[in-house]
Motif scaffolding. Structure first.
Motif, PDB file in Angstrom:
ATOM      1  N   ASN A   1       1.741 -10.477   2.382  1.00 59.47           N
ATOM      2  CA  ASN A   1       1.902 -10.802   3.801  1.00 59.47           C
ATOM      3  C   ASN A   1       3.269 -10.377   4.337  1.00 59.47           C
ATOM      4  O   ASN A   1       3.665 -10.795   5.427  1.00 59.47           O
ATOM      5  N   ARG A   2       3.974  -9.580   3.569  1.00 57.16           N
ATOM      6  CA  ARG A   2       5.190  -8.925   4.048  1.00 57.16           C
ATOM      7  C   ARG A   2       5.100  -7.417   3.825  1.00 57.16           C
ATOM      8  O   ARG A   2       6.099  -6.717   3.823  1.00 57.16           O
ATOM      9  N   ASP A   3       3.874  -6.935   3.669  1.00 57.75           N
ATOM     10  CA  ASP A   3       3.656  -5.533   3.313  1.00 57.75           C
ATOM     11  C   ASP A   3       2.767  -4.834   4.338  1.00 57.75           C
ATOM     12  O   ASP A   3       2.179  -3.795   4.051  1.00 57.75           O
ATOM     13  N   ALA A   4       2.692  -5.400   5.543  1.00 61.39           N
ATOM     14  CA  ALA A   4       1.779  -4.861   6.550  1.00 61.39           C
ATOM     15  C   ALA A   4       2.218  -3.497   7.074  1.00 61.39           C
ATOM     16  O   ALA A   4       1.383  -2.708   7.522  1.00 61.39           O
ATOM     17  N   GLN A   5       3.506  -3.218   7.027  1.00 63.08           N
ATOM     18  CA  GLN A   5       4.007  -1.931   7.513  1.00 63.08           C
ATOM     19  C   GLN A   5       4.142  -0.917   6.379  1.00 63.08           C
ATOM     20  O   GLN A   5       3.703   0.229   6.513  1.00 63.08           O
ATOM     21  N   ASN A   6       4.723  -1.339   5.268  1.00 62.63           N
ATOM     22  CA  ASN A   6       4.928  -0.397   4.161  1.00 62.63           C
ATOM     23  C   ASN A   6       3.620  -0.016   3.477  1.00 62.63           C
ATOM     24  O   ASN A   6       3.480   1.115   2.987  1.00 62.63           O
ATOM     25  N   LEU A   7       2.688  -0.972   3.414  1.00 63.13           N
ATOM     26  CA  LEU A   7       1.420  -0.744   2.711  1.00 63.13           C
ATOM     27  C   LEU A   7       1.685  -0.145   1.333  1.00 63.13           C
ATOM     28  O   LEU A   7       1.067   0.842   0.915  1.00 63.13           O
ATOM     29  N   SER A   8       2.593  -0.786   0.614  1.00 62.38           N
ATOM     30  CA  SER A   8       3.018  -0.269  -0.683  1.00 62.38           C
ATOM     31  C   SER A   8       2.093  -0.680  -1.822  1.00 62.38           C
ATOM     32  O   SER A   8       2.196  -0.139  -2.926  1.00 62.38           O
ATOM     33  N   GLN A   9       1.209  -1.653  -1.561  1.00 61.98           N
ATOM     34  CA  GLN A   9       0.385  -2.213  -2.622  1.00 61.98           C
ATOM     35  C   GLN A   9      -1.095  -1.882  -2.412  1.00 61.98           C
ATOM     36  O   GLN A   9      -1.552  -1.776  -1.267  1.00 61.98           O
ATOM     37  N   PRO A  10      -1.835  -1.721  -3.499  1.00 70.31           N
ATOM     38  CA  PRO A  10      -3.260  -1.378  -3.340  1.00 70.31           C
ATOM     39  C   PRO A  10      -4.042  -2.434  -2.564  1.00 70.31           C
ATOM     40  O   PRO A  10      -4.938  -2.087  -1.790  1.00 70.31           O
ATOM     41  N   GLU A  11      -3.681  -3.704  -2.728  1.00 68.06           N
ATOM     42  CA  GLU A  11      -4.389  -4.767  -2.004  1.00 68.06           C
ATOM     43  C   GLU A  11      -4.120  -4.685  -0.505  1.00 68.06           C
ATOM     44  O   GLU A  11      -5.022  -4.911   0.316  1.00 68.06           O
ATOM     45  N   SER A  12      -2.873  -4.355  -0.142  1.00 67.67           N
ATOM     46  CA  SER A  12      -2.533  -4.178   1.271  1.00 67.67           C
ATOM     47  C   SER A  12      -3.323  -3.022   1.874  1.00 67.67           C
ATOM     48  O   SER A  12      -3.795  -3.090   3.018  1.00 67.67           O
ATOM     49  N   LYS A  13      -3.469  -1.956   1.103  1.00 69.38           N
ATOM     50  CA  LYS A  13      -4.213  -0.791   1.578  1.00 69.38           C
ATOM     51  C   LYS A  13      -5.691  -1.127   1.742  1.00 69.38           C
ATOM     52  O   LYS A  13      -6.346  -0.623   2.671  1.00 69.38           O
ATOM     53  N   VAL A  14      -6.234  -1.959   0.845  1.00 68.55           N
ATOM     54  CA  VAL A  14      -7.632  -2.380   0.973  1.00 68.55           C
ATOM     55  C   VAL A  14      -7.846  -3.105   2.293  1.00 68.55           C
ATOM     56  O   VAL A  14      -8.795  -2.817   3.037  1.00 68.55           O
ATOM     57  N   LEU A  15      -6.956  -4.055   2.597  1.00 72.96           N
ATOM     58  CA  LEU A  15      -7.111  -4.818   3.832  1.00 72.96           C
ATOM     59  C   LEU A  15      -6.979  -3.910   5.048  1.00 72.96           C
ATOM     60  O   LEU A  15      -7.791  -3.986   5.985  1.00 72.96           O
ATOM     61  N   ARG A  16      -5.969  -3.061   5.058  1.00 70.21           N
ATOM     62  CA  ARG A  16      -5.761  -2.216   6.233  1.00 70.21           C
ATOM     63  C   ARG A  16      -6.896  -1.192   6.401  1.00 70.21           C
ATOM     64  O   ARG A  16      -7.353  -0.947   7.535  1.00 70.21           O
ATOM     65  N   SER A  17      -7.381  -0.626   5.313  1.00 70.74           N
ATOM     66  CA  SER A  17      -8.474   0.337   5.434  1.00 70.74           C
ATOM     67  C   SER A  17      -9.750  -0.352   5.895  1.00 70.74           C
ATOM     68  O   SER A  17     -10.533   0.226   6.667  1.00 70.74           O
ATOM     69  N   THR A  18      -9.958  -1.605   5.458  1.00 72.99           N
ATOM     70  CA  THR A  18     -11.116  -2.375   5.926  1.00 72.99           C
ATOM     71  C   THR A  18     -10.991  -2.661   7.414  1.00 72.99           C
ATOM     72  O   THR A  18     -11.962  -2.532   8.170  1.00 72.99           O
ATOM     73  N   PHE A  19      -9.802  -3.043   7.839  1.00 65.64           N
ATOM     74  CA  PHE A  19      -9.534  -3.287   9.256  1.00 65.64           C
ATOM     75  C   PHE A  19      -9.810  -2.030  10.081  1.00 65.64           C
ATOM     76  O   PHE A  19     -10.486  -2.075  11.113  1.00 65.64           O
ATOM     77  N   ASP A  20      -9.300  -0.902   9.614  1.00 70.48           N
ATOM     78  CA  ASP A  20      -9.450   0.349  10.367  1.00 70.48           C
ATOM     79  C   ASP A  20     -10.907   0.791  10.442  1.00 70.48           C
ATOM     80  O   ASP A  20     -11.371   1.293  11.482  1.00 70.48           O
ATOM     81  N   ALA A  21     -11.646   0.611   9.347  1.00 71.54           N
ATOM     82  CA  ALA A  21     -13.035   1.062   9.316  1.00 71.54           C
ATOM     83  C   ALA A  21     -13.956   0.117  10.076  1.00 71.54           C
ATOM     84  O   ALA A  21     -14.874   0.563  10.780  1.00 71.54           O
ATOM     85  N   PHE A  22     -13.707  -1.180   9.944  1.00 68.72           N
ATOM     86  CA  PHE A  22     -14.586  -2.189  10.553  1.00 68.72           C
ATOM     87  C   PHE A  22     -14.325  -2.342  12.047  1.00 68.72           C
ATOM     88  O   PHE A  22     -15.216  -2.687  12.824  1.00 68.72           O
ATOM     89  N   LYS A  23     -13.076  -2.124  12.464  1.00 67.80           N
ATOM     90  CA  LYS A  23     -12.670  -2.253  13.866  1.00 67.80           C
ATOM     91  C   LYS A  23     -13.067  -3.624  14.447  1.00 67.80           C
ATOM     92  O   LYS A  23     -13.863  -3.725  15.379  1.00 67.80           O
ATOM     93  N   PRO A  24     -12.460  -4.677  13.893  1.00 63.05           N
ATOM     94  CA  PRO A  24     -12.868  -6.027  14.309  1.00 63.05           C
ATOM     95  C   PRO A  24     -12.447  -6.350  15.742  1.00 63.05           C
ATOM     96  O   PRO A  24     -11.465  -5.816  16.262  1.00 63.05           O
ATOM     97  N   ASP A  25     -13.208  -7.269  16.344  1.00 57.46           N
ATOM     98  CA  ASP A  25     -12.847  -7.837  17.641  1.00 57.46           C
ATOM     99  C   ASP A  25     -11.983  -9.084  17.473  1.00 57.46           C
ATOM    100  O   ASP A  25     -11.265  -9.470  18.400  1.00 57.46           O
ATOM    101  N   TYR A  26     -12.068  -9.726  16.296  1.00 58.76           N
ATOM    102  CA  TYR A  26     -11.281 -10.914  15.966  1.00 58.76           C
ATOM    103  C   TYR A  26     -10.936 -10.865  14.485  1.00 58.76           C
ATOM    104  O   TYR A  26     -11.685 -10.299  13.679  1.00 58.76           O
ATOM    105  N   CYS A  27      -9.811 -11.486  14.134  1.00 64.28           N
ATOM    106  CA  CYS A  27      -9.416 -11.631  12.736  1.00 64.28           C
ATOM    107  C   CYS A  27      -9.115 -13.094  12.427  1.00 64.28           C
ATOM    108  O   CYS A  27      -8.451 -13.773  13.230  1.00 64.28           O
TER     109      CYS A  27
END
Length: 386
Positions: free
Chosen positions: A129-155
């Motif tokens: 939860n401090r890696d949202a910009q760097n995306l240095s970790q595989p788990e952070s990348k999983v969340l961000r790629s899911t966000f980008d692909a799913f294009k949610p209206d709410y989180c």
């Protein structure tokens, strides 16, 4: 209406595969065997190669992304989230309303390595939860790629908080807390943040019947490295859930039920529609204050030849031992009376408090028992006394 219906259904949807504070991928996989395979996917892998699972369900136009256990030792929302998905296996109005109007994408355990270790951080020692910009970790990348692909209206960003938080300053524990994260340093009320505030206000209004005065509002200091702040800044209304404490509920099973109610209520409100004008009610939720401790022994003498009365403050340290979370009492402070509220109060009534070996109380010491006027009192939670 949703809360009453959900309460009536809860015992039928509570997952038996998940219990207590220690919840890992192994526990989750037992539950995953009970749900339709069509819901399930593997979104990626952790540092140590553990799968990060995703669940997708619903056919509605309103898309909601939910993730839990970003911090590995914050497992209560994972249990509640799985209970919510069990609800969708039942024939009921709440589930049908949500699934008709919404499509859900959920990540039950984002940080499986941290969950295995029962640590906040991932296997590389990074706070996701401090890696949202760097995306240095595989788990952070999983969340961000899911966000980008799913294009949610709410989180829905699902977390757990320590037992130290009160909802305001009047002695009410923060059993649940919420936050509509800021998206800039000015903490501007952007359209996305306003909508998140309105949704939280709606959830709070419904949940007050269950835990009156025990819902808090989390600190909204801006940090762009936090995921919620980032997603809010991208224009997606984001709600932070925090699982807190309920009386004698150190396994957080009652809080689990309350989270189940509040997550489902949030989904139901989105499905049915809620008043965006109600965002002002968000500011009326009392702020979280660090004014609680696990145990306070009040009106105590802590030094044999000193008549001064003090409060002895004891806080539990959570230790993973043989697959079970143990709560170890630690002497945190000797303070002026009435500095803290406590989940458990012991009144020494002006008498001497010592260790069970008749030694003076020392800061920082582990202390399973105390003698209060020569009466032995156990300090561990009743459901964790081994």
């Amino acid at each position: 209406m949703a809360i009453k219906t959900l309460n009536n259904l809860y015992l039928d949807v509570k997952s038996e595969a998940l219990y207590g504070r220690y919840v890992t991928n192994s526990d989750l996989e037992k539950w995953l065997e009970t749900i339709p395979r069509t819901w399930l996917s593997t979104l990626g892998y952790s540092v140590e190669g553990k799968p990060v699972y995703g669940l997708r369900i619903g056919e509605g136009p309103k898309k909601i992304l939910l993730w839990s256990q970003m911090h590995g030792n914050e497992s209560t929302t994972t249990k509640a989230l799985c209970d919510c998905f069990n609800l969708f296996l039942k024939d009921n109005n709440v589930a049908s309303t949500i699934l008709t109007n919404c499509t859900l994408m959920a990540i039950p355990i984002l940080n499986p390595d941290g969950a295995q270790r029962y640590t906040r951080l991932n296997a590389n020692g990074i706070d996701l939860n401090r890696d949202a910009q760097n995306l240095s970790q595989p788990e952070s990348k999983v969340l961000r790629s899911t966000f980008d692909a799913f294009k949610p209206d709410y989180c829905f960003n699902l977390h757990g908080q320590r037992t130290i938080f009160g909802a305001g300053t009047k002695g009410h524990v923060a059993t649940l807390s919420f936050l509509a994260p800021a998206s800039d340093v000015k903490r501007s009320i952007t359209p996305a943040r306003k909508e998140a505030m309105a949704l939280i206000s709606d959830i709070n209004n419904h949940m007050q019947t269950e835990i009156p005065r025990c819902i808090g509002r989390y600190d909204d200091e801006f940090n762009l490295n936090c995921v919620g702040d980032t997603f809010q800044g991208l224009g997606v209304p984001t709600v932070l859930y925090e699982a807190g404490h309920f009386t004698n509920d150190y396994e957080r099973e009652e809080v689990r039920r309350l989270l189940f109610l509040s997550i489902c209520q949030g989904l139901f409100s989105i499905a049915k529609g809620f008043s965006k004008a109600s965002y002002k009610g968000y500011q009326e939720i009392p702020e979280n204050v660090k004014n609680f401790r696990d145990i306070v022994i009040k009106n105590a003498k802590s030094i044999i030849k000193d008549e001064t009365l003090t409060d002895i403050v004891i806080q539990y340290r959570e230790d993973l031992k043989n697959g079970v979370i143990q709560f170890t009492p630690i002497v945190e402070a000797l303070v002026e009376p009435k500095t803290f509220y406590a989940h458990r109060e012991i009144d020494a009534e002006g008498t001497l408090v010592q260790t069970d070996e008749k030694l003076e109380i020392q800061l920082g010491h582990e202390i399973d028992f105390v003698l209060v006027n020569n009466k032995k009192i156990a300090l561990k939670p009743k459901n964790n006394s081994i």
